[in-house]
Design a protein around this motif. Structure first.
Motif, PDB file in Angstrom:
ATOM      1  N   VAL A  70      24.937  62.785  27.750  1.00 44.06           N
ATOM      2  CA  VAL A  70      25.482  61.836  28.708  1.00 44.06           C
ATOM      3  C   VAL A  70      25.284  62.444  30.086  1.00 44.06           C
ATOM      4  O   VAL A  70      25.802  63.506  30.389  1.00 44.06           O
ATOM      5  CB  VAL A  70      26.979  61.564  28.437  1.00 44.06           C
ATOM      6  N   ALA A  77      20.166  59.218  35.668  1.00 44.17           N
ATOM      7  CA  ALA A  77      20.637  58.749  34.363  1.00 44.17           C
ATOM      8  C   ALA A  77      19.859  57.500  33.997  1.00 44.17           C
ATOM      9  O   ALA A  77      19.452  56.719  34.859  1.00 44.17           O
ATOM     10  CB  ALA A  77      22.122  58.431  34.427  1.00 44.17           C
ATOM     11  N   GLU A  81      22.679  54.783  29.941  1.00 49.23           N
ATOM     12  CA  GLU A  81      23.599  55.914  29.896  1.00 49.23           C
ATOM     13  C   GLU A  81      24.851  55.677  30.719  1.00 49.23           C
ATOM     14  O   GLU A  81      25.919  56.186  30.398  1.00 49.23           O
ATOM     15  CB  GLU A  81      22.908  57.190  30.393  1.00 49.23           C
ATOM     16  N   TYR A  85      28.755  56.369  29.600  1.00 50.80           N
ATOM     17  CA  TYR A  85      29.639  57.190  30.435  1.00 50.80           C
ATOM     18  C   TYR A  85      30.876  56.400  30.839  1.00 50.80           C
ATOM     19  O   TYR A  85      32.004  56.897  30.784  1.00 50.80           O
ATOM     20  CB  TYR A  85      28.870  57.658  31.682  1.00 50.80           C
TER      21      TYR A  85
END
Length: 187
Positions: A70, A77, A81, A85
């Motif tokens: 993560v 990212a 993702e 998160y």
């Protein structure tokens, strides 16, 4: 031999004989729905009514042991993702809020129990104080009564001038044995 149909005609509709068919009533309001439920329960009062169990307290999901790959909400990212998160962060905040509320509840419960204990202790102290006061009054009354009997016995033997001292003793005993303040209305 041919099978004969039932005499009362109950076997034709597919319903067991002896059961009364109830018309289908659709409740339009919550009050009517409650009334229908009560009527159904009261049709057979010998049958126990279903009482649901108390709902269990909600507990948050345990924090994950290990979260793989993560990257967070920062640059770099992947597009999917961030959602991972965000869900993990929301669950963790929810779990922390739950733990805070539980600790606050435990603290308030302890405060309540301490206050109850303190109130009981104060009530016992007041009771003990009043008991001591009552006992003290009883002792003074007994002393005054004994003194009076002794004075009466002495006067019978000698009727000389000791009557003025017995009057003083009686007055002191009456003053000492006055009623408690809560009866007289004094503070």
């Amino acid at each position: 031999m041919a099978a004969q149909p039932p005499k009362n005609g109950a076997g034709r509709g597919g319903k067991p004989p002896g059961k009364d068919s109830q018309p289908l009533i659709i409740a339009k309001t919550p009050a009517e729905e409650q009334r229908l439920k009560l009527e159904r329960l009261m049709r057979n009062p010998d049958k126990p009514a279903p009482i649901p169990d108390r709902p269990k307290d909600w507990n948050p999901r345990a924090p994950p042991e290990f979260v793989r790959d993560v990257m967070g909400s920062s640059a770099g990212a992947g597009s999917g993702e961030f959602h991972v998160y965000r869900h993990l962060r929301r669950r963790e905040y929810q779990r922390q809020d739950f733990l805070d509320k539980m600790s606050e509840k435990q603290r308030s419960d302890l405060q309540y129990l301490d206050k109850v204990e303190e109130n009981q202790r104060a009530a016992q102290e007041r009771t003990a104080k009043r008991r001591r006061k009552r006992d003290k009054l009883k002792q003074k009354k007994l002393k005054a009564k004994k003194a009076k009997e002794e004075e009466a016995g002495k006067e019978g033997k000698s009727s000389s001038g000791s009557s003025s001292s017995s009057d003083d003793d009686e007055r002191e005993a009456d003053d000492d044995a006055e009623a408690p303040s809560f009866i007289m209305g004094k503070k």
